[in-house]
Structures are given as C-alpha cells and as structure tokens.
Design a protein around this motif. Sequence first.
Motif, short mmCIF file in Angstrom:
data_model
loop_
_atom_site.label_atom_id
_atom_site.label_comp_id
_atom_site.label_asym_id
_atom_site.label_seq_id
_atom_site.Cartn_x
_atom_site.Cartn_y
_atom_site.Cartn_z
N UNK A 43 42.69 58.35 40.91
CA UNK A 43 41.59 57.61 41.53
C UNK A 43 40.59 58.56 42.18
N UNK A 44 41.09 59.62 42.80
CA UNK A 44 40.24 60.57 43.51
C UNK A 44 39.86 61.77 42.64
N UNK A 68 44.85 52.14 34.16
CA UNK A 68 44.77 50.75 34.63
C UNK A 68 45.11 50.64 36.10
N UNK A 69 46.15 51.35 36.55
CA UNK A 69 46.55 51.27 37.95
C UNK A 69 45.49 51.92 38.86
N UNK A 70 44.91 53.04 38.41
CA UNK A 70 43.84 53.67 39.19
C UNK A 70 42.63 52.75 39.28
N UNK A 71 42.31 52.07 38.19
CA UNK A 71 41.21 51.11 38.21
C UNK A 71 41.52 49.96 39.15
N UNK A 72 42.75 49.50 39.15
CA UNK A 72 43.17 48.44 40.07
C UNK A 72 43.06 48.92 41.51
N UNK A 84 51.10 47.44 40.66
CA UNK A 84 51.92 46.66 39.73
C UNK A 84 51.14 45.58 38.98
N UNK A 85 49.96 45.22 39.49
CA UNK A 85 49.22 44.09 38.93
C UNK A 85 48.94 44.21 37.43
N UNK A 86 48.43 45.35 36.90
CA UNK A 86 48.18 45.41 35.45
C UNK A 86 49.43 45.16 34.63
#
Length: 577
Positions: A43-44, A68-72, A84-86
């Motif tokens: 993410x960073x 996907x998790x970084x985007x979330x 965990x959402x994706x």
Amino acid sequence: MSLFDRNLKNLTRAFIAIYALGLFVPVMNVDAAQYAELSRELLHSADWLQLHIRGAEYLDKPPLLFWLSALSFKIFGIHYWSYKLPSYLFFILAAYSIRRIGTKLYNERTGELSALMFVSSFCGMLMVNDVRTDTILVGSFSFVIWQLLEFQENSKWKYFFGAFTGIGVSMLVKGPMGIVFPALIFFIHHAYKREWRKIFRWQWIAGIALVALILLPMSIGLYEQFDLHPERSVNEHTGVSGLRFYYWTQSFGRLTGDSDWGTKYNNGSTPFFFTHTFLWSFAPWCLLTIGGVILQLKKMIAGKFSGNAVTEVITVTGFVMTFLVISLSKYRLPHYVYVTFPFAALLAARFYQEAIEGKGFIRMKMLAWLNFIVTICIAAVGFLVLLRFFPMRNYTPAILLSALLLFTVICFFRTKELSSKVFMPMLIMLQMFYVIMLYDFYPSLIKYDSGTTLGKILAQQPQRNEPVYIFETDYDYTFDFNARLRNTAGTLHWNSGSMDDLKGVDSCYILTDEEHYKQLKSSSLKIIHVWSADHFRVQFLTMPFLEPTTRASRLKRRYLLYVSVPKLIPGSPPAHS
C-alpha cells in the motif's frame, strides 16, 4: 417438497452470513499474517509491480491477493476485515459458481445442494477466517469451470471472456496450475464423450492471448525486479529469474524437485497427507464425496467407458486428478487441498440425490443415523470449547447449544420426512458450532499469539517509528502487521548480538524471548520500558495447550523492550549472563 428442500438457499446464505464474523478475527501466523503485512507494505510502495517484505525481495506467491488486499486497505483503511474482504467475496463467487455448475450438469436441486455442502463444510469457515491465496483460487477456478461449460454449450462471447478472465485471475493468484487444471479436466471430459470438435477450437488461441494480456503487468514486474537484477538474493539464491520461477519452479518445480519447497524445505509429509486432510477439512460431507467418486466410477466401468455411461466426467476427473497432482508435490500443506472442494461438493450432492432416489448403494436411513452421530460429535466439541478449553463467563451460548442439541434429538426421532431428518438438525448445529468457533474459540486463541499482543502495544507508543530489532526469536508477521510500522525496513534481525549493529541508534525497540531478555538485561543497554506476553504457536494446536490444566507448561514468554543505546566502542559485544 420437504422443509429441507425449500430452505436450501436460505441455509447457504445463513452460513455465508455467519462467516462474516471471521472477517474481524485477527490474522494468524504464518501465511495469513505474512500476506496481510505484505499487502500493507505494498500500500505504501511506489511500485506495485515489485513486491517486498521487511525491505527484502519477495518471490513466492503471485501478486493478486496482495494487490486486492492493498486496494481494500486504500479504500477502507488497514483492518483485519479489509484484508479478508476480497477473499470473502471470492468465497461467495465460489458458492454461486458451484451452484450454477451443478444446475448445468444435472438440475437446480443438485446445484443448490452442492453450494450448501461447499459453504457448510469445515473448510468453508477456514477459508474465510484464515485467508491465504487459496480462497481466491477456489472462487476463480469454480467460475472458470462454470463459464467454460456455458461457452461449450452455446458459444456466447460473454462466457468466453468470463472463462479466460477467470483463468488469468487463477494464474495471478496461484500460477500456471490455473490454466493446466481446467484444460486437462475439459480435455478428458470431451475425449470421454467423443466430442472432438469441442477440444479443437480456434477460440482457445484467442483465449490464451487474453490470459497473456492479463498476466503482462505481473510479468513485467517480475522481469524488472529479478531478471534484470541477477545480483539480488532470493531465499539465499542469486541469479534467480522471476519469470522462470513463476512459470515453472513455483508450480511444476514442486513435482520435479526444482523448487526448494520439497528439497531444502521439507515438512516430512507423505503422499497420503491429503487423504486424512480431506477427511477432516471437508467434514461432514467427506464420506458422501467418496461415495460419489465410487458411484461415478462404478457407472463408467459398468458402461465399459462408453460416452453415454455417465452424464459427465468433469466432477470425478476434477476431483481425482487434482487430488493426485497435489499429492505428488514434494511439499504439502493442508490448504493445498481446497482446490478439490468444488468437485467434492458436486460429487457429494449427486451421491445424495442418488441415495434419496434409491439408486445408490447407501440408503437414506443409514445417512440419517450417520448424520445424527456427526451432529452429537459437533455438539460435544462445541461444549468442550465453551466449558473446558476457553470457558466463557456468560453461559448463554452453552445454554443455546444445549437447547439446540435437545431440538436435534427431538427432530431426529419425531420427523418422518427423511431429507429433513438427515440434514436440517446437523446443519443448524453446524451453524451454532461455527458461531462458537469464530466468536469465542479463535479470538481466545489469538490472545496467546504474542506478536498480535505486542504489536498492538507498539502501535500505541509515541516513539513507534524508531528502529525495531528482532533479537534471536522467530519471524512473527503478526507483530509487524499489528505494529503498523512505517519504516518496515527497520525491522532487523539482530542475531549477532554485536553492538556494531546498533551504531548510530540512540534508542530502539527490541522483540525477544525470555532467554535473550535475560542476556539483554545484563548488557550495557539501558532498558526504559518492558512489555511481555504469553506466546504459543497457535497454528500448531495440541491437546496439552487446549487443556487448561497443562496449558501453562506449553506457554513461553516474549518481550518487547524500549531501550536507550549507550555510545560504545565499535565491536564491543553486550555482556552475557
């Protein structure tokens, strides 16, 4: 239509809703915590095509889960549930795709029952709670099978794009097996049915081109990060090709021995490892799946393997072939078997259909008694969790479980309709059991993961951006993720104990174990603050740990120190106790 048949969709939705509780359970070591931390660091990062963790080059799993998790994280913030959402959404996609596959191959009832068996199995709860790459793989893989079935029947382009986009996604999350498995499954199916025109279609070339386009960003990142920099070290190797690793070593290398996983890193598992893994992870439907395999093979043999002996061989081929391939791997972990579960659910549902129609070799009364015994066992484990392993001060869940057990017994002996007698009580008991696991068991378990506890403590400190050293203790990605370190490259492994490593540092944090904490206390470091927590590797549960009377003997103690570093002569080692 029975009460059970009328509520198939509602039961499936109820399980999916219950699993939402797992979104809020802290991530666990090793894989889930590592992937969550890698996503947080991504993410960073200035470049999402090149992966790093703790400042080191990362070359292991394909990047889709991390993207996907970084985007979330970017959209919702850094939380357990946003990581965990994706995967949770892909789990729902898997259930929906399995329902559509069952409906396409047989009928709507088989499809709905297949989806219910998939989501209600023990692996369903695990896939949403302990998130790894395999949850996304199962979702995309199931979607691919459904879309290919639709495309083979009516040749609509929307199904073509759906199928090959799904293959691209599968490869982005698990490697070349994402295309190899579907290709082999459909080749065997159409060859068995003598449908040669469906095997040799010009559209497959266009599909491969679409997959290559989807894989292009990842391939560019691998080439720039590793192939252009052979001097970079990966798992103690230099001259590593990222493209060769992804397209060969990571998947096929585990079969041939080219991969370190199985040669250098060997967990001692046998080729029968996935046999017992499947039995517990696909409970309570595992025996029905085995029955489904036997039933399909029996029909094929009786029909002398003619194209009309069975309706399809996708399910039995998909299950047996995939199971055998992963069993041949040189390195085996329980979650590798998840990819077989869509086919396992379809086989189990079909076997149940045959039984209720009186065509199978097991009668419904036998299934009823078997499921009644399973239900009692589920309730017994639930009582152990609530009253013995991690006793709750509030006895409401135990009272509800007792009432549900009484309801199960009454339903079994009073209900005349066999479908409801066989499944309804067990499924309701399973729902209660999963609530107990996600609401009580796993949160109680995480309290003994010192990385989570100490990481949260560090995140609350005003000096939390100072260097962090890990001194002579295990890798602990739960610590990294919960500490929310901005400078992850500052998380260093200080195994030498030399003060040279601390040159230029005025103060820092040190994570260590009890033995080395005693060593540091007798060194020249000035310890300003000390925090400690019980520690157990919760991913490796044992009965002595679960049993409260012996738990203390299995616990270790880990420490987080905030220290001031004196100005020492370079090379001067700390004093030893």
